[in-house]
Design a protein around this motif. Structure first.
Motif, PDB file in Angstrom:
ATOM      1  N   VAL A 229      -3.978   4.807  -7.820  1.00 13.69           N
ATOM      2  CA  VAL A 229      -3.421   3.699  -7.045  1.00 13.69           C
ATOM      3  C   VAL A 229      -3.826   2.338  -7.606  1.00 13.69           C
ATOM      4  O   VAL A 229      -2.974   1.457  -7.786  1.00 13.69           O
ATOM      5  CB  VAL A 229      -3.822   3.819  -5.558  1.00 13.69           C
TER       6      VAL A 229
ATOM      7  N   ALA B 232      -0.967  -0.430  -9.032  1.00 13.44           N
ATOM      8  CA  ALA B 232      -0.800  -1.608  -8.176  1.00 13.44           C
ATOM      9  C   ALA B 232      -1.423  -2.871  -8.759  1.00 13.44           C
ATOM     10  O   ALA B 232      -1.371  -3.930  -8.131  1.00 13.44           O
ATOM     11  CB  ALA B 232      -1.401  -1.331  -6.799  1.00 13.44           C
TER      12      ALA B 232
ATOM     13  N   ARG C  43       0.837  -1.209   0.000  1.00 13.95           N
ATOM     14  CA  ARG C  43       0.000   0.000   0.000  1.00 13.95           C
ATOM     15  C   ARG C  43       0.872   1.259   0.000  1.00 13.95           C
ATOM     16  O   ARG C  43       0.615   2.201  -0.759  1.00 13.95           O
ATOM     17  CB  ARG C  43      -0.934  -0.013   1.223  1.00 13.95           C
TER      18      ARG C  43
ATOM     19  N   SER D  83       4.237   5.270  -5.903  1.00 12.30           N
ATOM     20  CA  SER D  83       4.222   5.083  -7.357  1.00 12.30           C
ATOM     21  C   SER D  83       3.122   5.903  -8.010  1.00 12.30           C
ATOM     22  O   SER D  83       3.304   6.461  -9.096  1.00 12.30           O
ATOM     23  CB  SER D  83       4.033   3.594  -7.695  1.00 12.30           C
ATOM     24  N   SER D  84       1.987   5.974  -7.340  1.00 13.58           N
ATOM     25  CA  SER D  84       0.868   6.764  -7.869  1.00 13.58           C
ATOM     26  C   SER D  84       1.249   8.234  -7.999  1.00 13.58           C
ATOM     27  O   SER D  84       0.937   8.893  -9.001  1.00 13.58           O
ATOM     28  CB  SER D  84      -0.349   6.615  -6.956  1.00 13.58           C
TER      29      SER D  84
ATOM     30  N   ALA E 255       2.426   1.637  -3.393  1.00  9.23           N
ATOM     31  CA  ALA E 255       1.457   2.067  -4.396  1.00  9.23           C
ATOM     32  C   ALA E 255       1.201   3.574  -4.334  1.00  9.23           C
ATOM     33  O   ALA E 255       1.062   4.240  -5.368  1.00  9.23           O
ATOM     34  CB  ALA E 255       0.150   1.305  -4.226  1.00  9.23           C
ATOM     35  N   HIS E 256       1.157   4.125  -3.124  1.00 13.51           N
ATOM     36  CA  HIS E 256       0.919   5.569  -2.997  1.00 13.51           C
ATOM     37  C   HIS E 256       2.109   6.361  -3.528  1.00 13.51           C
ATOM     38  O   HIS E 256       1.921   7.408  -4.160  1.00 13.51           O
ATOM     39  CB  HIS E 256       0.623   5.915  -1.534  1.00 13.51           C
TER      40      HIS E 256
ATOM     41  N   ASP F  47      -8.433   3.896  -0.781  1.00  9.37           N
ATOM     42  CA  ASP F  47      -7.543   3.951  -1.950  1.00  9.37           C
ATOM     43  C   ASP F  47      -7.830   2.890  -3.015  1.00  9.37           C
ATOM     44  O   ASP F  47      -7.209   2.880  -4.071  1.00  9.37           O
ATOM     45  CB  ASP F  47      -6.081   3.830  -1.505  1.00  9.37           C
TER      46      ASP F  47
ATOM     47  N   LEU G   3      -6.980  -0.072  -3.271  1.00 14.91           N
ATOM     48  CA  LEU G   3      -5.753  -0.771  -3.637  1.00 14.91           C
ATOM     49  C   LEU G   3      -6.035  -2.168  -4.170  1.00 14.91           C
ATOM     50  O   LEU G   3      -5.472  -2.593  -5.186  1.00 14.91           O
ATOM     51  CB  LEU G   3      -4.834  -0.873  -2.409  1.00 14.91           C
TER      52      LEU G   3
END
Length: 300
Positions: free
Chosen positions: A221, A225, A207, A213-214, A210-211, A252, A254
């Motif tokens: 997200v 992911a 998680r 990378s976003s 992912a944030h 999010d 995810l």
């Protein structure tokens, strides 16, 4: 009458290496100059050395006159050559190798030297970089090394990095390097059964990844992911943990809803029916839960 005898005798190689090392970045007798990095540092070199040691430099340092196809008519390209995307220390390491067949490395530049060795087609330098990386691998650097190994097809280094990550996963997932992995490489890490961390901690680490990378990729997200979350083993989580996961997921998105539903189904049916067997298999660091024994027949 016997014919003349011949033999190739070799003198002190170290003396030759010492003499050639003295020519590294030495303006005396140099006939080509590079302007390197943001610092625009000048690096002096000798065409004949670079050209005979590296085909990429040979092409860079010569040019064929327009209208001709005959490489024998090539003439020296005029410098200086601007190399703005490489650190001076990295470029000097490459030059040192070309002159002496040895290289001075440290942990700050080795991955960039590896990149340059691939770009210039210097296989022996690449091998030296890989050896140094393997010998000095650390928690902070292992993810960056793994990313480079995948990018440049260094299978042996990939395996070495993955084994290192498996040995100290809990520390690795907290590093900046982990948050900077590509989705493909992260998914490859998450496929391992030998990660020494609990699944709930892995979900949280993914998680956070992912944030980051976003934000970097400026994509949602769930989109960034999509690949890694397929490797999260949600059926291993306890019901209370799935409830918490659903709560976080509302913020999010995810994890796809169908993946959470499949995990609940595994609990309800007391087996991993409809879930890929790998997602029901505890990892080395998975904390035991009561329902794991119901998943065991499915994982055989």
């Amino acid at each position: 009458m016997a014919g003349p005898c011949s033999a190739r005798l070799q003198g002190d190689v170290s003396a030759l290496a010492t003499a050639l090392r003295a020519l590294v970045n030495n303006p005396q007798f140099s006939d080509v100059t590079f302007v390197v990095g943001r610092e625009q540092q000048k690096v002096f070199a000798h065409r004949c050395v670079l050209a005979c040691r590296c085909q990429a430099f040979q092409g860079m340092l010569t040019q064929v006159p327009v209208g001709t196809q005959d490489s024998s008519s090539s003439v020296p390209s005029q410098g200086p050559f601007i190399l703005g995307n490489v650190q001076p220390e990295v470029f000097l390491a490459v030059i040192e190798f070309l002159y002496t067949n040895s290289v001075t490395l440290n942990s700050h530049i080795v991955l960039e030297v590896l990149t340059s060795s691939v770009e210039y087609g210097l296989q022996d330098l690449c091998k030296l970089c890989v050896k140094f990386i393997k010998d000095t691998l650390s928690v902070e650097q292992v993810c960056e090394a793994l990313q480079a190994a995948v990018t440049y097809g260094q299978t042996d280094l990939q395996q070495h990095c993955l084994a290192f990550i498996e040995g100290c996963t809990a520390a690795v997932v907290r590093t900046q390097g982990f948050r900077e992995l590509s989705d493909v490489v992260l998914a490859r890490v998450l496929r391992s059964d030998r990660l020494a961390v609990d699944e709930l901690d892995l979900v949280q680490a993914v998680r956070e990844w992912a944030h980051v990378s976003s934000a970097v990729l400026e994509r949602p997200v769930p989109e960034v992911a999509a690949l890694p979350v397929q490797e999260l083993r949600l059926p291993l989580l306890a019901p209370s943990e799935l409830v918490t996961l659903e709560s976080h997921n509302q913020r999010d998105l995810l994890i796809p809803v169908e993946s959470i539903v499949a995990a609940w189904r595994a609990h309800a049916l007391r087996k991993g029916s409809g879930v890929p067997s790998r997602l029901c298999r505890p990892r080395r660091g998975t904390r035991p839960r009561d329902h794991h024994r119901h998943l065991e027949p499915h994982t055989k």
